[in-house]
Design a protein around this motif. Structure first.
Motif, PDB file in Angstrom:
ATOM      1  N   UNK A 176     -55.230  27.598  11.695  1.00 36.88           N
ATOM      2  CA  UNK A 176     -55.559  28.976  11.340  1.00 36.88           C
ATOM      3  C   UNK A 176     -55.188  29.256   9.897  1.00 36.88           C
ATOM      4  N   UNK A 177     -54.102  28.660   9.437  1.00 39.81           N
ATOM      5  CA  UNK A 177     -53.649  28.833   8.063  1.00 39.81           C
ATOM      6  C   UNK A 177     -53.244  27.462   7.525  1.00 39.81           C
ATOM      7  N   UNK A 205     -72.445  26.446  12.379  1.00 40.79           N
ATOM      8  CA  UNK A 205     -72.499  26.918  10.996  1.00 40.79           C
ATOM      9  C   UNK A 205     -71.089  26.963  10.408  1.00 40.79           C
ATOM     10  N   UNK A 219     -69.221  29.103   7.198  1.00 40.22           N
ATOM     11  CA  UNK A 219     -69.313  30.131   6.169  1.00 40.22           C
ATOM     12  C   UNK A 219     -68.026  30.143   5.352  1.00 40.22           C
ATOM     13  N   UNK A 257     -65.744  32.846   3.106  1.00 38.77           N
ATOM     14  CA  UNK A 257     -65.586  34.283   2.907  1.00 38.77           C
ATOM     15  C   UNK A 257     -64.283  34.573   2.183  1.00 38.77           C
ATOM     16  N   UNK A 273     -62.242  40.247   2.857  1.00 36.90           N
ATOM     17  CA  UNK A 273     -62.935  41.526   2.787  1.00 36.90           C
ATOM     18  C   UNK A 273     -64.279  41.493   2.097  1.00 36.90           C
ATOM     19  N   UNK A 275     -70.078  37.059   3.547  1.00 36.76           N
ATOM     20  CA  UNK A 275     -70.071  35.674   4.018  1.00 36.76           C
ATOM     21  C   UNK A 275     -71.125  34.874   3.261  1.00 36.76           C
ATOM     22  N   UNK A 300     -61.332  31.908   2.955  1.00 38.73           N
ATOM     23  CA  UNK A 300     -61.358  31.818   4.410  1.00 38.73           C
ATOM     24  C   UNK A 300     -62.646  31.107   4.812  1.00 38.73           C
ATOM     25  N   UNK A 354     -65.108  30.251   8.010  1.00 40.62           N
ATOM     26  CA  UNK A 354     -65.477  30.684   9.359  1.00 40.62           C
ATOM     27  C   UNK A 354     -66.510  29.741   9.942  1.00 40.62           C
ATOM     28  N   UNK A 356     -74.911  34.781  16.481  1.00 37.82           N
ATOM     29  CA  UNK A 356     -73.932  33.735  16.256  1.00 37.82           C
ATOM     30  C   UNK A 356     -72.568  34.214  16.754  1.00 37.82           C
ATOM     31  N   UNK A 414     -68.495  33.607  16.426  1.00 43.45           N
ATOM     32  CA  UNK A 414     -67.596  33.130  15.385  1.00 43.45           C
ATOM     33  C   UNK A 414     -66.231  32.729  15.927  1.00 43.45           C
ATOM     34  N   UNK A 415     -65.665  31.710  15.292  1.00 38.44           N
ATOM     35  CA  UNK A 415     -64.274  31.385  15.518  1.00 38.44           C
ATOM     36  C   UNK A 415     -63.365  32.317  14.734  1.00 38.44           C
ATOM     37  N   UNK A 416     -62.042  32.160  14.892  1.00 38.82           N
ATOM     38  CA  UNK A 416     -61.097  33.066  14.239  1.00 38.82           C
ATOM     39  C   UNK A 416     -60.918  32.806  12.754  1.00 38.82           C
ATOM     40  N   UNK A 425     -57.719  30.166   7.078  1.00 44.96           N
ATOM     41  CA  UNK A 425     -57.424  30.669   5.738  1.00 44.96           C
ATOM     42  C   UNK A 425     -56.766  29.550   4.942  1.00 44.96           C
TER      43      UNK A 425
END
Lengths: 112, 114
Positions: free
Chosen positions: B9-10, B33, B35, B37, B40, B43, B88, B90, B103, B105-107, B110
């Motif tokens: 996750x991080x 896919x 992405x 990002x 804020x 994408x 980030x 995604x 679609x 999305x996963x969490x 980062x």
């Protein structure tokens, strides 16, 4: 080429009031339109989509969106906003075989 | 429960390191896919896949590479991480049939490159 515009960086609304988050699109052919919501440090969650049929689409968490072909718009609406609705909202348009083009996002802030 | 998972996750890593971001889905979807990002922000599609052994580049030029050896797995690799890769990432998946589908999305991962 497909594109999506979200003209407002931020929308502020008081809890209990109706909310609208705006989206306009440009696409050749019939549009596939989507709304997603993103909470902090999370992925995107699907809210609703328009492919064909009724211009008013109902989705998750009480949200709905109105498709307007003449104005090429797909605005997200909710009759009564909740503080928990505060998040980042993305409009997207489908293109090609499967990919989506996303707007820049609109931050919705609902005050108590 | 059908879901889409991303690990880690991080991640904080030094410049020049090789990293692999993992993405797996148990939704039975053919399309996947990646992405990028910034926090804020909008994408940008960097890679996508229609199915096993299919990979395509997205709109945003990326130094990352992807592979799709199994339907459920779509890892993204950076051979030599740089601070400009801080963002980030995604992962998402969708069904193959019925035109353009939503679609899921996963969490997100980062990534910070020092």
């Amino acid at each position: 080429a497909q594109s999506v515009a979200q003209p407002e960086d931020q929308v502020n609304v008081a809890e209990g009031n109706p909310l609208t988050v705006k989206c306009t699109y440009s696409v050749s052919g019939n549009p596939y339109l989507f709304w997603y919501v993103q909470y902090p440090n999370r992925g995107l969650q699907f809210l609703l989509k328009y492919i064909t049929g009724d211009n008013l689409v109902k989705g998750s968490y009480g949200f709905e969106a109105e498709f307007n072909k003449s104005q090429t718009s797909f605005h997200l609406k909710k009759p009564s906003a909740l503080v928990s609705d505060s998040a980042l909202y993305f409009c997207a348009v489908g293109r090609g075989y499967s990919t989506l083009t996303f707007g820049k996002g609109t931050m919705l802030l609902v005050s108590p | 429960e059908a879901d889409i998972y991303q690990t880690p996750r991080y991640l904080v890593i030094g410049t020049g390191k090789k990293i692999t971001l993992e993405c797996s889905q148990t939704m039975g979807h053919d399309k996947m896919y990646w992405y990028q990002q910034d926090p804020g922000m909008e994408l940008h599609l960097i890679h996508y896949s229609y199915g096993v052994n299919s990979t395509e580049k997205g709109d945003l030029s990326s130094e990352s590479t992807v592979s799709r050896i199994r339907t459920e797995h779509f890892p993204l690799t950076l051979e030599s991480a740089r601070p400009s890769h801080t963002s980030q990432y995604l992962c998402a998946s969708s069904e193959r049939t019925g035109g353009i589908n939503e679609q899921f999305f996963g969490p997100g991962t980062r990534l910070t490159v020092l």
